[in-house]
Design an enzyme around this catalytic site. Structure first.
Site, mmCIF file in Angstrom:
data_model
loop_
_atom_site.group_PDB
_atom_site.id
_atom_site.type_symbol
_atom_site.label_atom_id
_atom_site.label_comp_id
_atom_site.label_asym_id
_atom_site.label_seq_id
_atom_site.Cartn_x
_atom_site.Cartn_y
_atom_site.Cartn_z
ATOM 1 N N ASP A 109 76.343 79.024 34.461
ATOM 2 C CA ASP A 109 75.434 78.094 33.779
ATOM 3 C C ASP A 109 74.511 77.339 34.744
ATOM 4 O OD1 ASP A 109 77.703 76.829 34.688
ATOM 5 O OD2 ASP A 109 78.054 75.639 32.884
ATOM 6 N N ILE A 131 84.718 83.158 37.086
ATOM 7 C CA ILE A 131 86.120 83.364 36.705
ATOM 8 C C ILE A 131 86.456 82.478 35.510
ATOM 9 C CG2 ILE A 131 86.892 84.037 39.011
ATOM 10 C CD1 ILE A 131 88.244 81.197 39.163
ATOM 11 N N ASP A 132 85.691 81.381 35.324
ATOM 12 C CA ASP A 132 86.001 80.432 34.252
ATOM 13 C C ASP A 132 85.746 81.019 32.857
ATOM 14 O OD1 ASP A 132 86.333 78.854 36.446
ATOM 15 O OD2 ASP A 132 84.644 77.518 36.055
ATOM 16 N N GLY A 208 89.202 76.549 36.110
ATOM 17 C CA GLY A 208 88.448 76.706 34.868
ATOM 18 C C GLY A 208 87.651 75.489 34.438
ATOM 19 N N ARG A 209 87.641 74.462 35.281
ATOM 20 C CA ARG A 209 86.884 73.242 34.950
ATOM 21 C C ARG A 209 87.134 72.769 33.521
ATOM 22 N NH1 ARG A 209 83.868 71.491 38.774
ATOM 23 N NH2 ARG A 209 83.147 72.895 40.387
ATOM 24 N N GLY A 221 101.755 85.727 31.933
ATOM 25 C CA GLY A 221 102.874 85.388 32.813
ATOM 26 C C GLY A 221 103.960 84.644 32.040
ATOM 27 N N HIS A 251 115.218 75.248 32.415
ATOM 28 C CA HIS A 251 114.042 75.210 33.275
ATOM 29 C C HIS A 251 112.834 75.369 32.343
ATOM 30 C CE1 HIS A 251 113.948 79.491 32.581
ATOM 31 N NE2 HIS A 251 112.729 79.519 33.099
#
Ligand code: F6P
Length: 457
Positions: A109, A131-132, A208-209, A221, A251
């Site tokens: 952007d 990548i975001d 990813g801001r 994952g 956990h």
């Protein structure tokens, strides 16, 4: 069209060389020369305008490897301010001196904003990367939902369309995103077993801001809880869910987007403004902040009462996946579509288009295909471009997991994203004995020999 230029701006991604490669190969076929501008817009601002001939005699230079992460041209966060008309004029005459008839900007952007004033001087097109995965729209008229203040808080409370069709998404996925998910999913899996053995709560922070696509993709994952920046933290609900999970499996693994906000809209990890001219905030640690909040809420008693004789402070630990999610070899999906998009930008320039963005579209009927959209269509009525947010219908805020549609979105991109060659390359290269004797050979050294500048600058 005889000669064009290409530059890579903003934060890098693993697929930039693949995009450049696609552009150069297409240009070879069309007998167009391609000059690579060094270090994004910083290279244009430099009076010497350092550049590299990427296809002398219409043959791609060997340093340009589509399988290698980063960018052989270098990247920077410098961008061209439309208000600086004198500088713009200088850039225009430098490009003219170099005989450049069109410019490809590979970026997100911020890069579109830098490209806008340049497009008034010569044809410019954008090849998307980030990548975001936040360059694009959930649907075409989404830009009209922004208010004048451009306030994200208000957007979050504003009613949006409840559902979207995946076919409507403008620019379905950006090159770099799939590789980031690949790295992050493995990070989650690796943290999992150690958290499991030591009966700890792991908080794993991903990039990813303002957009939660990477935490969403971390679902591969299998983290127990996914927190995205689009949904403000509800600490009571989160505490309950974590306690429930801890009692069940002893956990917990939490995936948290770096831009996560609390119930007041405050970004947990926001440290300070960066030197980035786009005004982006530097994130110091949302995971750390969340840990502090959880330690306070649970106290040592929570872990004591569960016969885990460790303080809250050591039973809860944080890790950032960090820049590993932005570097290294791009996986097949990114390489393939980045190359295609690079080629598409050359076609767009060749067809006489200006100020447009090459896009990757997806439809139920035909799967992925290339398209383009005028850059203006991504601007709101005040001319601003906003990061695309994960649409609420892609995330199930009650379960802290992707929704059914979110799962469909992710699997469309990621099910076949890793190629057999990716696996082969890993098994062949990772412990290759040659690596112990040979030093790392930087492309920065190789490319230095090819850099030319404007002589009488
Ligand atoms: O915008 C891409 C991105 O990788 C973000 O996900 C992250 O917040 C930022 O860049 C990091 O930037 P830098 O490498 O300049 O610190």
């Amino acid at each position: 069209m005889k000669r064009i230029a290409i530059l890579t701006a903003g934060g890098d991604t693993p697929a930039l060389n693949a995009t450049i490669y696609g552009a150069v190969e297409r240009a070879n076929a069309l007998k167009i020369e391609v000059y690579g501008i060094i270090r994004g817009y910083a290279g244009l601002v430099d009076p010497r305008t350092p550049h590299v001939r990427l296809n002398p005699l219409f043959t791609t230079i060997p340093e340009l490897d589509p399988c290698k992460g980063g960018t052989l041209l270098g990247a920077s966060r410098t961008y061209v301010d439309p208000a600086e008309s004198e500088l713009l004029g200088q850039i225009g005459s430098r490009l003219k001196k170099l005989g450049i008839e069109g410019l490809i900007c590979v970026g997100g952007d911020g890069t579109i904003n830098g490209m806008q004033p340049l497009s008034e001087m010569l044809p410019c097109v954008l090849a998307p990367k980030t990548i975001d995965n936040d360059l694009g729209l959930n649907y075409l008229d989404e830009v009209h939902e922004w208010n004048e203040a451009g306030d994200r808080k208000e957007l979050l409370t504003k009613p949006q369309r409840e559902a979207i069709q995946l076919d409507e998404i403008i620019n379905f996925a950006t090159p770099g995103y799939a590789t980031a998910c690949f790295v992050v999913a493995q990070g989650m899996e690796r943290i999992r077993t150690t958290a499991e053995s030591h009966r700890r709560i792991a908080i794993v922070e991903v990039m990813g801001r303002d957009s939660g696509y990477i935490p969403l993709g971390s679902a591969y994952g299998q983290p127990d809880v996914i927190l995205i920046p689009e949904v403000p933290l509800d600490m009571d609900r989160l505490e309950r869910r974590i306690a429930e999970l801890y009692d069940l499996q002893k956990h917990v693994v939490i995936s948290i987007g770096e831009g996560i906000v609390d119930s007041t809209g405050h970004q947990l990890g926001a440290a300070h403004k960066s030197f980035d001219p786009a005004g982006n905030v530097v994130f110091s640690g949302a995971a750390e902040e969340l840990k502090r909040m959880l330690v306070k809420r649970f106290g040592d008693e929570f872990f004591d009462s569960r016969r885990k004789h460790e303080s809250g402070d050591s039973a809860i630990f944080t890790r950032k996946v960090g820049h590993t999610q932005r570097g290294g070899r791009p996986i097949l999906f990114d390489r393939f579509y980045a190359t295609q998009l690079g080629g598409k930008t050359v076609d767009l320039l060749h067809q006489g288009k200006n100020n447009v963005i090459a896009t990757l579209q997806w439809s139920t009927k035909d799967g992925f295909r290339l398209d383009s959209i005028p850059a203006q269509r991504l601007r709101d009525q005040w001319g601003r471009i906003h990061a695309r947010h994960v649409h609420p219908s892609l995330y199930d805020a009650d379960k802290f997991q992707p929704s059914r549609l979110g799962m469909q979105y992710l699997s469309t991109i990621l099910t076949s994203a890793v190629g057999a060659d990716d696996i082969e390359q890993l098994s062949r290269e990772i412990f290759s004995p040659g690596k112990l004797v040979a030093r790392y050979q930087s492309v920065n050294i190789d490319i230095q020999r090819r850099i030319e500048t404007i002589k009488d600058a």
